[in-house]
Every structure is written in structure tokens, then in C-alpha cells.
Motif scaffolding. Structure first.
Motif, PDB file in Angstrom:
ATOM      1  N   UNK A  84       0.827  -1.213   0.000  1.00 51.51           N
ATOM      2  CA  UNK A  84       0.000   0.000   0.000  1.00 51.51           C
ATOM      3  C   UNK A  84       0.862   1.264   0.000  1.00 51.51           C
ATOM      4  N   UNK A  85       1.941   1.267   0.755  1.00 53.52           N
ATOM      5  CA  UNK A  85       2.808   2.445   0.818  1.00 53.52           C
ATOM      6  C   UNK A  85       3.482   2.695  -0.515  1.00 53.52           C
ATOM      7  N   UNK A  86       3.983   1.665  -1.151  1.00 56.48           N
ATOM      8  CA  UNK A  86       4.650   1.821  -2.439  1.00 56.48           C
ATOM      9  C   UNK A  86       3.713   2.354  -3.518  1.00 56.48           C
ATOM     10  N   UNK A  87       2.417   2.210  -3.317  1.00 54.46           N
ATOM     11  CA  UNK A  87       1.429   2.709  -4.281  1.00 54.46           C
ATOM     12  C   UNK A  87       1.057   4.177  -4.033  1.00 54.46           C
ATOM     13  N   UNK A  88       1.519   4.752  -2.925  1.00 54.89           N
ATOM     14  CA  UNK A  88       1.209   6.150  -2.626  1.00 54.89           C
ATOM     15  C   UNK A  88       1.867   7.069  -3.658  1.00 54.89           C
ATOM     16  N   UNK A  89       1.177   8.114  -4.092  1.00 57.76           N
ATOM     17  CA  UNK A  89       1.743   9.018  -5.094  1.00 57.76           C
ATOM     18  C   UNK A  89       3.019   9.720  -4.637  1.00 57.76           C
ATOM     19  N   UNK A  90       3.181   9.967  -3.343  1.00 58.43           N
ATOM     20  CA  UNK A  90       4.361  10.666  -2.850  1.00 58.43           C
ATOM     21  C   UNK A  90       5.514   9.770  -2.435  1.00 58.43           C
ATOM     22  N   UNK A  91       5.338   8.456  -2.581  1.00 60.19           N
ATOM     23  CA  UNK A  91       6.374   7.506  -2.180  1.00 60.19           C
ATOM     24  C   UNK A  91       7.447   7.389  -3.262  1.00 60.19           C
ATOM     25  N   UNK A  92       8.703   7.522  -2.842  1.00 59.26           N
ATOM     26  CA  UNK A  92       9.835   7.316  -3.742  1.00 59.26           C
ATOM     27  C   UNK A  92      10.385   5.908  -3.532  1.00 59.26           C
ATOM     28  N   UNK A  93      10.397   5.434  -2.297  1.00 61.32           N
ATOM     29  CA  UNK A  93      10.874   4.094  -1.982  1.00 61.32           C
ATOM     30  C   UNK A  93      10.480   3.704  -0.578  1.00 61.32           C
ATOM     31  N   UNK A  94      10.243   2.411  -0.372  1.00 66.04           N
ATOM     32  CA  UNK A  94       9.842   1.924   0.944  1.00 66.04           C
ATOM     33  C   UNK A  94      10.369   0.505   1.086  1.00 66.04           C
ATOM     34  N   UNK A  95      11.342   0.317   1.997  1.00 67.67           N
ATOM     35  CA  UNK A  95      11.968  -0.991   2.173  1.00 67.67           C
ATOM     36  C   UNK A  95      11.934  -1.373   3.648  1.00 67.67           C
ATOM     37  N   UNK A  96      11.493  -2.592   3.919  1.00 64.13           N
ATOM     38  CA  UNK A  96      11.512  -3.128   5.275  1.00 64.13           C
ATOM     39  C   UNK A  96      12.595  -4.195   5.315  1.00 64.13           C
ATOM     40  N   UNK A  97      13.515  -4.045   6.265  1.00 61.21           N
ATOM     41  CA  UNK A  97      14.599  -4.998   6.449  1.00 61.21           C
ATOM     42  C   UNK A  97      14.435  -5.684   7.799  1.00 61.21           C
ATOM     43  N   UNK A  98      14.713  -6.988   7.815  1.00 58.86           N
ATOM     44  CA  UNK A  98      14.660  -7.755   9.058  1.00 58.86           C
ATOM     45  C   UNK A  98      16.064  -8.268   9.335  1.00 58.86           C
ATOM     46  N   UNK A  99      16.504  -8.151  10.562  1.00 58.62           N
ATOM     47  CA  UNK A  99      17.851  -8.557  10.921  1.00 58.62           C
ATOM     48  C   UNK A  99      18.079 -10.035  10.638  1.00 58.62           C
ATOM     49  N   UNK A 100      19.248 -10.342  10.063  1.00 57.87           N
ATOM     50  CA  UNK A 100      19.633 -11.737   9.818  1.00 57.87           C
ATOM     51  C   UNK A 100      20.050 -12.407  11.130  1.00 57.87           C
ATOM     52  N   UNK A 101      20.419 -11.595  12.127  1.00 59.79           N
ATOM     53  CA  UNK A 101      20.889 -12.133  13.407  1.00 59.79           C
ATOM     54  C   UNK A 101      19.817 -12.197  14.487  1.00 59.79           C
ATOM     55  N   UNK A 102      18.805 -11.351  14.372  1.00 59.50           N
ATOM     56  CA  UNK A 102      17.765 -11.279  15.394  1.00 59.50           C
ATOM     57  C   UNK A 102      16.425 -11.051  14.704  1.00 59.50           C
ATOM     58  N   UNK A 103      15.565 -12.056  14.649  1.00 63.77           N
ATOM     59  CA  UNK A 103      14.291 -11.924  13.925  1.00 63.77           C
ATOM     60  C   UNK A 103      13.312 -10.938  14.554  1.00 63.77           C
ATOM     61  N   UNK A 104      13.664 -10.376  15.692  1.00 67.68           N
ATOM     62  CA  UNK A 104      12.807  -9.397  16.350  1.00 67.68           C
ATOM     63  C   UNK A 104      13.304  -7.961  16.149  1.00 67.68           C
ATOM     64  N   UNK A 105      14.196  -7.760  15.176  1.00 66.44           N
ATOM     65  CA  UNK A 105      14.719  -6.430  14.879  1.00 66.44           C
ATOM     66  C   UNK A 105      14.447  -6.104  13.411  1.00 66.44           C
ATOM     67  N   UNK A 106      13.879  -4.911  13.182  1.00 65.13           N
ATOM     68  CA  UNK A 106      13.538  -4.450  11.833  1.00 65.13           C
ATOM     69  C   UNK A 106      14.099  -3.044  11.639  1.00 65.13           C
ATOM     70  N   UNK A 107      14.467  -2.741  10.394  1.00 66.87           N
ATOM     71  CA  UNK A 107      14.850  -1.387  10.007  1.00 66.87           C
ATOM     72  C   UNK A 107      14.049  -1.043   8.756  1.00 66.87           C
ATOM     73  N   UNK A 108      13.315   0.048   8.814  1.00 68.12           N
ATOM     74  CA  UNK A 108      12.536   0.520   7.669  1.00 68.12           C
ATOM     75  C   UNK A 108      13.225   1.736   7.078  1.00 68.12           C
ATOM     76  N   UNK A 109      13.423   1.714   5.762  1.00 66.41           N
ATOM     77  CA  UNK A 109      13.990   2.860   5.064  1.00 66.41           C
ATOM     78  C   UNK A 109      12.927   3.364   4.107  1.00 66.41           C
ATOM     79  N   UNK A 110      12.508   4.612   4.313  1.00 72.86           N
ATOM     80  CA  UNK A 110      11.422   5.192   3.537  1.00 72.86           C
ATOM     81  C   UNK A 110      11.890   6.482   2.883  1.00 72.86           C
ATOM     82  N   UNK A 111      11.467   6.711   1.643  1.00 71.71           N
ATOM     83  CA  UNK A 111      11.746   7.972   0.972  1.00 71.71           C
ATOM     84  C   UNK A 111      10.453   8.500   0.353  1.00 71.71           C
ATOM     85  N   UNK A 112      10.252   9.816   0.534  1.00 72.67           N
ATOM     86  CA  UNK A 112       9.074  10.499   0.014  1.00 72.67           C
ATOM     87  C   UNK A 112       9.527  11.732  -0.752  1.00 72.67           C
ATOM     88  N   UNK A 113       8.667  12.226  -1.625  1.00 72.42           N
ATOM     89  CA  UNK A 113       8.993  13.433  -2.389  1.00 72.42           C
ATOM     90  C   UNK A 113       9.274  14.614  -1.479  1.00 72.42           C
TER      91      UNK A 113
END
Length: 152
Positions: A84-113
Motif C-alpha cells: 500500500x505504501x509503495x502505491x502512494x503518489x508521494x512515495x519514492x521508496x519503501x523498504x523493510x529490512x529484518x535482521x539476519x541475526x535477530x528476527x525481532x529487529x527491523x529497520x525501515x527505510x522510507x523515501x518520500x517526495x
């Protein structure tokens, strides 16, 4: 790339449940007002693409530490949110990363206009449903930082 080049209109400020600055354990995270977000257009008359030329994007980096053993639930809630976020008109990029070492850690990298596009994202129905109502209750810690990209 996500969406189109025209960001949607946005309300005046990010609600308290929106993205936040880093918080300390036991204290609530704070959210900057819209005026804290920089303007990302080159206003100089001599700019080759004119007054509205975009010089950088508005970036968000969110670090999530999930309650122990709840990472799969967060991943499941984030999957439809990504689409849904990637379909937003103002979204440039949206990536969700999950740690390879700890499955309870996430990093989200988002870019908007711009910050207005980010505000529209935070106000969206899917953000409120997936992030505010489903993901946040499962988090042990959340830190959010705001950036602008450095362009050549």
C-alpha cells in the motif's frame, strides 16, 4: 520507484502516533511538527529546472525492536503495508529490512517526495491500520529519524 511525481495534500502536522524521534525507555517518543521538516525544492530563479525543481527527498529511518518472539507477527502486518505504501503518489521508496541475526529487529527505510508526502503517508488508512494499530503494540522499542538525501 513508487507512485507518481505529485504528492497529495497533507494535514498541518504529524499526529502524536506518527513517526517519532529516538526515545528513551520509559519516556514517550516525540514527533516534530511539520515546520521542522525542510523544504526540498530549489527556489533559486537560476536553477535549470526552475522554481519547483526537486533537490532531495525526505527520508525516514525507523528502527523497531519487537517484543521477544513477536517478529513474525510484525512481518505479517508489514507485508500489506509495504504494498500500500509503495502505491502512494508521494512515495519514492519503501523498504523493510529484518535482521539476519535477530528476527525481532527491523529497520525501515522510507523515501518520500517531501514532508507533505510523508504526512499523507502517516495519515493514510493503511498506516493507521497496519502500523498504528497492529505493529506498534508489539514493539519493545522504536526509534525514528528524519533525513534529506544528499544530491550531486
Amino acid at each position: 520507484m513508487c507512485g507518481s511525481s505529485t504528492p497529495p495534500a497533507a494535514p498541518e502536522s504529524i499526529p502524536p502516533t506518527a513517526g517519532s524521534r529516538p526515545s528513551r525507555a520509559g519516556s514517550p517518543a516525540t514527533t516534530p511538527s511539520k515546520s521542522t521538516f525542510p523544504d526540498h525544492t530549489d527556489q533559486s530563479p537560476g536553477h535549470p529546472r526552475g522554481k519547483e525543481a526537486r533537490t532531495s527527498t525526505f527520508a525516514v529511518l525507523a528502527h523497531y525492536r519487537v517484543q521477544p518472539g513477536r517478529g513474525d507477527e510484525v512481518a505479517a502486518a508489514l507485508r500489506p503495508h509495504i504494498v500500500a505504501t509503495r502505491a502512494e503518489p508521494g512515495c519514492v521508496g519503501f523498504t523493510v529490512n529484518r535482521s539476519a541475526d535477530d528476527p525481532d529487529v527491523f529497520v525501515l527505510y522510507e523515501q518520500y517526495h517531501d514532508s507533505n508526502a510523508f504526512q499523507a503517508h502517516v495519515d493514510s488508512r493503511h498506516y493507521q491500520d497496519y502500523v498504528a494499530r497492529r505493529v506498534r503494540p508489539l514493539l519493545a522499542d522504536r526509534q525514528v529519524s528524519f533525513y534529506t538525501t544528499v544530491e550531486p
